[in-house]
Design an enzyme around this catalytic site. Structure first.
Site, PDB file in Angstrom:
ATOM      1  N   LEU A 198       6.478  62.570  12.588  1.00  0.00           N
ATOM      2  CA  LEU A 198       5.802  63.687  13.289  1.00  0.00           C
ATOM      3  C   LEU A 198       6.116  63.950  14.683  1.00  0.00           C
ATOM      4  O   LEU A 198       6.069  64.993  15.174  1.00  0.00           O
ATOM      5  CB  LEU A 198       4.352  63.421  13.147  1.00  0.00           C
ATOM      6  CG  LEU A 198       3.732  63.212  11.523  1.00  0.00           C
ATOM      7  CD1 LEU A 198       2.315  62.761  11.882  1.00  0.00           C
ATOM      8  CD2 LEU A 198       3.664  64.644  11.193  1.00  0.00           C
TER       9      LEU A 198
ATOM     10  N   GLY B 291       6.985  59.432  20.957  1.00  0.00           N
ATOM     11  CA  GLY B 291       6.492  59.245  22.206  1.00  0.00           C
ATOM     12  C   GLY B 291       7.074  58.427  23.236  1.00  0.00           C
ATOM     13  O   GLY B 291       8.427  58.045  23.022  1.00  0.00           O
TER      14      GLY B 291
ATOM     15  N   ASP C   1      -3.477  58.165  31.086  1.00  0.00           N
ATOM     16  CA  ASP C   1      -2.600  58.855  30.588  1.00  0.00           C
ATOM     17  C   ASP C   1      -3.311  60.333  29.903  1.00  0.00           C
ATOM     18  O   ASP C   1      -2.490  60.547  29.036  1.00  0.00           O
ATOM     19  CB  ASP C   1      -1.531  58.190  29.771  1.00  0.00           C
ATOM     20  CG  ASP C   1      -0.332  59.142  29.694  1.00  0.00           C
ATOM     21  OD1 ASP C   1       0.165  60.025  30.377  1.00  0.00           O
ATOM     22  OD2 ASP C   1       0.397  58.694  28.574  1.00  0.00           O
TER      23      ASP C   1
END
Length: 650
Positions: free
Chosen positions: A58, A61, A175
């Site tokens: 998917l 990061g 974040d």
């Protein structure tokens, strides 16, 4: 290309890492190997094959790769987050990765992504979480550019609820950005990626003076690498809301340093907004993005509470239904005090707190209303006090006067609710900021004696919960709150937004989202459910015969034969007597499975000698032989398009 600090995938033109902020002008990103992705995918599939079927990657990061997988035991889709093999040897990254799983797993909130499993299989370090089909906020912004004000309001309410829950448990996300806000099937905002979140009692994983986060969404104190609290997350959420409202981030630059400098020094840009809803939302965002933490909303609950009710922090509300406007009761908002700058403080001066204009307008209206009521009450007090003093002390008459006593009794009897009206008037008078001083001056000026001082009872603190009342639930219907089936229709709930779903077999489902605040009693009426019409089965498809008659669609898609029929002789027709020239025609000849001709038809009606047409049909039927067509290895009946022409007799 990949970041050499955190391993995040970056574009070739990137000037700094979008995940950790590493400046690529001082270091060189790592070029990917061609076989790395395939090797990682194969290794993850092999290690997790007993329980999960890994289907597709998917995304990548800052320190993880996310795969979509299928839970083989529960037969549901899940997302599996895996630490890249290149970082598995780094104890700091392993600790941060595992801490993300532990942090998210301890936060059980409907708008925080749930964690199903944490584990290690061979060299694969992973955790399993819910698969969200709605995509991320960054993907939605890429498609639409910006969001509507009502969509931003809903996102802020739900994300603020998740942040408030995390902050109450001592967790600062650190974040917040569009990539870490995702949507589920119902369109609810789900907060994800606690990879660099820090607990109040947790171990510090970054070096002293090192800022970590995404530069575009850093708070000023985060850019300075100072101590952070939950208000830093609220600033970052304000940046996200600004981007959703305008389509671009408020501060941009060539590198992470220039962006951080703008967050610290420059004021938020003022965009041109067309609607009152957008302008009001911008005022909320501007307060969220105040430079000094003390000038912002102090808690996430304040943001959600204002957006839900439209009442400034410090005003308590009551609401009887989701669609009814909230009403302020016996509470006067106070202006936030300007935070004094401590002696010896370094850095730019803090920005004085500027209240949101909407709050100021309400405050001024209440002050004007309070001053008018104060004047009316003062005049009544002086007039009644003077008359009463003259009646009692000068004339020595009884008090109250019999006429006045009888008039008051008749008025109370003739005007039901008069006492209630007086109570409401007195309650309204308490809202004025200067009421106490006005009453004190009026008492000093008047000569009327005062028997006893009237003390205002202390305000009753609000309970920690609110009450949800569901009315009109149909018989044989089931209703759920945030997916949990309920039996009672009156519930005491913690303050946040809840999703109500009422369903009944063969009826349309009723669903709504309802915010519940402290001390509120929210009544939700369920409308009459609409019965579903029985679905009629789709008519069977009409079979189309492309083989029985010749024409333009004959043998469409090869449905009539695999190998077509063919003539065994040349189609040259001896001309009959009386016909000259070189006439021609096109025939449709039915070739039977045994090779014999059947029906013969003219293909067109062009003008030609009638005698030649008769001769051509007779010749094709009696004089010529044919090879039959085949379908799946068997000979079948078919039609042959046969051009013929005449020849003179020898």
């Amino acid at each position: 290309m990949y970041c050499s600090r955190c391993g995040a995938e970056v574009s070739d033109q990137a000037k700094f890492c979008p995940s950790c902020g590493l400046d690529f002008s001082t270091v060189t990103p790592i070029a990917p190997e061609e076989t790395t992705e395939a090797t990682e995918m194969d290794a993850v599939r092999q290690a997790l094959d007993d329980e999960w079927g890994v289907e597709v990657e998917l995304g990548r990061g800052g320190m993880a790769i996310v795969f979509k997988a299928r839970d083989k035991h529960l037969e549901r889709d899940v997302a599996i987050k895996v630490l890249p093999f290149s970082l598995a040897f780094d104890k700091q990254f392993v600790e941060r990765f595992q801490r993300e799983a532990r942090t998210a797993a301890r936060l059980e909130h409907p708008y925080i992504i749930p964690i199903y499993r944490v584990g290690k299989s061979g060299q694969v370090i992973y955790f399993v979480m819910k698969y969200l089909r709605g995509g991320s906020l960054s993907e939605r912004l890429e498609r639409t550019g910006k969001l509507r004000p009502d969509e931003i309001r809903r996102m802020l309410i739900e994300t603020s609820g998740a942040l408030g829950y995390a902050h109450r448990h001592g967790i600062v996300h650190r974040d917040i950005k569009p990539d870490n806000i995702m949507f589920d099937e119902m369109g609810h905002s789900i907060l994800t990626d606690f990879g660099i979140a820090k607990a109040a009692s947790g171990t510090r994983l970054t070096g002293t003076g090192m800022s970590i986060g995404t530069p575009h969404y850093m708070s000023p104190e985060q850019a300075r690498a100072q101590q952070l609290d939950g208000r830093s997350d609220l600033y970052a959420l304000g940046v996200v809301a600004y981007q959703c409202l305008t389509g671009e981030v408020p501060f941009d630059g060539e590198d992470a340093f220039s962006i951080g400098y703008k967050h610290i020094m420059e004021e938020i840009p003022s965009p041109a907004l067309a609607t009152p809803e957008a302008r009001e939302l911008y005022e909320v965002i501007r307060k969220m993005m105040a430079k000094a933490p003390d000038d912002r909303f102090q808690t996430a609950e304040e943001i959600a509470g204002y957006l839900q009710s439209g009442v400034a922090p410090g005003e308590e509300t009551i609401r009887t239904s989701p669609g009814e406007a909230p009403k302020a009761v016996l509470s006067t908002p106070t202006l936030p005090a300007e935070t004094p700058k401590p002696t010896g403080q370094t850095g730019p001066p803090t920005t004085p707190t500027t209240p949101i204009p909407l709050f100021q307008g309400r405050r001024r209206r209440k002050q004007r209303r309070g001053l008018v009521l104060t004047g009316v009450l003062t005049a009544l007090f002086l007039g009644v006090g003077g008359a009463g003093g003259y009646w009692y002390f000068v004339l020595g008459a009884e008090w109250p006067p019999p006429l006045l006593d009888a008039w008051l009794a008749d008025s109370n009897a003739a005007l039901p609710g008069a006492d209630d009206s007086l109570d409401v008037l007195a309650a309204d008078s308490l809202r004025a900021d200067s009421l106490s001083d006005s009453l004190a001056i009026a008492t000093a000026d008047s000569a009327a004696p005062v028997d006893s001082a009237v003390e205002t009872p202390p305000a009753t603190p609000l309970p920690p919960t609110g009450t949800l009342v569901l009315t009109g639930v149909p018989q044989r219907a089931r209703w759920s709150l945030d997916g949990q089936l309920q039996t009672d229709t009156v519930l005491a709930l913690l303050p946040r937004t809840y999703t109500i779903r009422v369903s009944r077999t063969n009826y349309e489902t009723f669903e709504t989202s309802v915010p519940v605040g402290r001390g509120e009693r929210v009544r939700v009426p369920v409308p009459a459910l609409v019965r579903l019409r029985p679905t009629e089965p789709a008519p069977p498809p009409v079979a189309v015969d492309y083989c029985s008659e010749p024409g333009a669609d004959y043998n469409k898609d090869g449905s009539c034969f695999d190998t077509g029929p063919r003539p065994n002789d040349l189609p040259l027709i001896p001309l009959p007597a009386g016909v000259s020239g070189s006439p021609s025609a096109v025939l449709w000849v039915q070739v039977m499975a045994n090779g014999q001709p059947g029906v013969v038809k003219l293909f067109d009606d062009s003008r030609r000698p009638r005698l030649f047409e008769i001769a051509a049909i007779t010749f094709a039927r009696r004089e010529m032989t044919y090879t039959a067509a085949t379908k799946a290895g068997r000979r079948v009946d078919s039609w042959l398009r046969l051009p013929v022409r005449g020849r003179a007799r020898q």
